[in-house]
Design a protein around this motif. Structure first.
Motif, PDB file in Angstrom:
ATOM      1  N   ALA A 171       0.831  -1.207   0.000  1.00 15.63           N
ATOM      2  CA  ALA A 171       0.000   0.000   0.000  1.00 15.63           C
ATOM      3  C   ALA A 171       0.866   1.259   0.000  1.00 15.63           C
ATOM      4  O   ALA A 171       0.606   2.213  -0.746  1.00 15.63           O
ATOM      5  CB  ALA A 171      -0.928  -0.008   1.205  1.00 15.63           C
ATOM      6  N   MET A 172       1.926   1.277   0.817  1.00 16.79           N
ATOM      7  CA  MET A 172       2.787   2.448   0.896  1.00 16.79           C
ATOM      8  C   MET A 172       3.640   2.599  -0.363  1.00 16.79           C
ATOM      9  O   MET A 172       3.934   3.711  -0.790  1.00 16.79           O
ATOM     10  CB  MET A 172       3.679   2.355   2.131  1.00 16.79           C
ATOM     11  N   THR A 173       4.032   1.480  -0.970  1.00 16.24           N
ATOM     12  CA  THR A 173       4.779   1.554  -2.223  1.00 16.24           C
ATOM     13  C   THR A 173       3.893   2.120  -3.334  1.00 16.24           C
ATOM     14  O   THR A 173       4.350   2.888  -4.186  1.00 16.24           O
ATOM     15  CB  THR A 173       5.306   0.162  -2.630  1.00 16.24           C
ATOM     16  N   GLY A 174       2.601   1.746  -3.327  1.00 19.51           N
ATOM     17  CA  GLY A 174       1.661   2.317  -4.290  1.00 19.51           C
ATOM     18  C   GLY A 174       1.524   3.817  -4.113  1.00 19.51           C
ATOM     19  O   GLY A 174       1.469   4.573  -5.096  1.00 19.51           O
ATOM     20  N   LEU A 175       1.481   4.267  -2.865  1.00 19.79           N
ATOM     21  CA  LEU A 175       1.416   5.701  -2.589  1.00 19.79           C
ATOM     22  C   LEU A 175       2.690   6.402  -3.066  1.00 19.79           C
ATOM     23  O   LEU A 175       2.637   7.498  -3.637  1.00 19.79           O
ATOM     24  CB  LEU A 175       1.212   5.931  -1.088  1.00 19.79           C
ATOM     25  N   ALA A 176       3.844   5.763  -2.839  1.00 17.70           N
ATOM     26  CA  ALA A 176       5.118   6.321  -3.300  1.00 17.70           C
ATOM     27  C   ALA A 176       5.139   6.421  -4.823  1.00 17.70           C
ATOM     28  O   ALA A 176       5.647   7.400  -5.391  1.00 17.70           O
ATOM     29  CB  ALA A 176       6.280   5.452  -2.810  1.00 17.70           C
TER      30      ALA A 176
END
Length: 308
Positions: free
Chosen positions: A46-51
């Motif tokens: 999820a955080m990699t998608g946001l990045a």
């Protein structure tokens, strides 16, 4: 050639695959540590998608097409400030997940551990460790050229996931080996014990990233950048007979923000606009790193209040 966004897309796909396997194998084997690894991977995806989304915004805002022009008209200060925010959220999330898992592992140990299907658990750990090692190596090689904070944090996440998988693999092999011996009682404690150990190692790892992101959000001036700009400004003041200067710098994600004010003597002979622009170009070239990620303002004034 693989770039930042390409790697992040591959990383998201690989992370979702590992997370899905973690949840499924965690249920089949009865292993809380494997289930935790799956949940950890989902959070990381999820955080990699946001990045990836923030990276796309930053890159798109530097283009010259019509859509990018509309974006710049709405967000005139750019999107660099989003980068440290995402890194801060990512690092804090990884630490919180680790703390939660550590508490759960301690509770399990105090309750006497639990039964585990070691064969299924070993298969998962070996497969996950292989995927993590491949992704970390690809990221390390790529980041030697790109030097992206997003990829750097993603590499740390893969290394952390690989360390978890390796520790689980060793623990499960030991647990399987002692099942038919007088130390069979240890098998019930293997899963929570290794999870607690991994969490103790894992929790402090994002601290450096969190502190760096927080310092950028707070606009704390990087010492090396401040000294570099001050040295160039001081040389300019001495060479041209100015009174003094004021320099304000910050590193926000991949962007360097520099505001430089020169205090000139009152009654200084007039210069044309072209001459002032040429002087700005000279100072800008001396500062270096001219790109879309450098925000540089150079002003000249005889009134100190404009520079304070």
């Amino acid at each position: 050639m693989l770039g930042e966004q390409g790697f992040l897309r591959i990383s998201i796909a690989a992370t979702v695959m590992v997370a899905t396997l973690g949840v499924v194998f965690g249920i089949l084997s009865g292993s809380f540590s494997i289930a935790f690894d799956g949940v950890y991977s989902l959070a990381d995806a999820a955080m990699t998608g946001l990045a990836l989304w923030v990276s796309s915004l930053i890159i798109q805002s530097t283009r010259s097409d019509a859509q990018s022009g509309r974006i710049r008209n709405r967000f005139t200060m750019g999107f660099w400030h989003l980068e440290p925010i995402v890194l801060l959220l990512n690092g804090c999330l990884l630490m919180m997940v680790g703390v939660y898992a550590l508490i759960g592992a301690i509770i399990s140990i105090l309750n006497g551990g639990y039964e585990l299907q070691f064969g299924v658990a070993i298969a998962y750990s070996a497969a996950t460790m292989f995927v993590c090692a491949v992704m970390a190596l690809i990221g390390i090689r790529l980041n030697r050229r790109i030097r992206s904070d997003f990829i750097s944090l993603d590499i740390k996440a893969w290394i952390m996931s690989g360390a978890i998988a390796f520790a689980l693999l060793v623990a499960f092999l030991i647990g399987m080996a002692v099942q038919e011996t007088s130390a069979a009682w240890l098998a019930s404690y293997m899963d929570p014990a290794v999870l607690a150990l991994v969490c103790l190692v894992m929790i402090p790892l994002p601290v450096g990233t969190v502190w760096k992101a927080l310092s950028e959000i707070l606009l704390i001036a990087p010492v090396d950048l401040q000294e570099h700009v001050d040295r160039i400004a001081s040389d300019t003041v001495c060479r041209l007979g100015f009174v003094s200067h004021r320099a304000y710098v910050a590193q926000v994600g991949r962007a360097k923000q520099i505001e430089l004010y020169f205090i000139v003597p009152e009654g200084l002979p007039a210069k044309t606009v072209e001459e002032w622009d040429a002087l700005r170009d000279e100072i800008g070239n001396a500062i270096g790193d001219e790109s879309a990620n450098r925000w540089l303002t150079i002003a000249f004034t005889a009134d100190r209040e404009w520079a304070e």
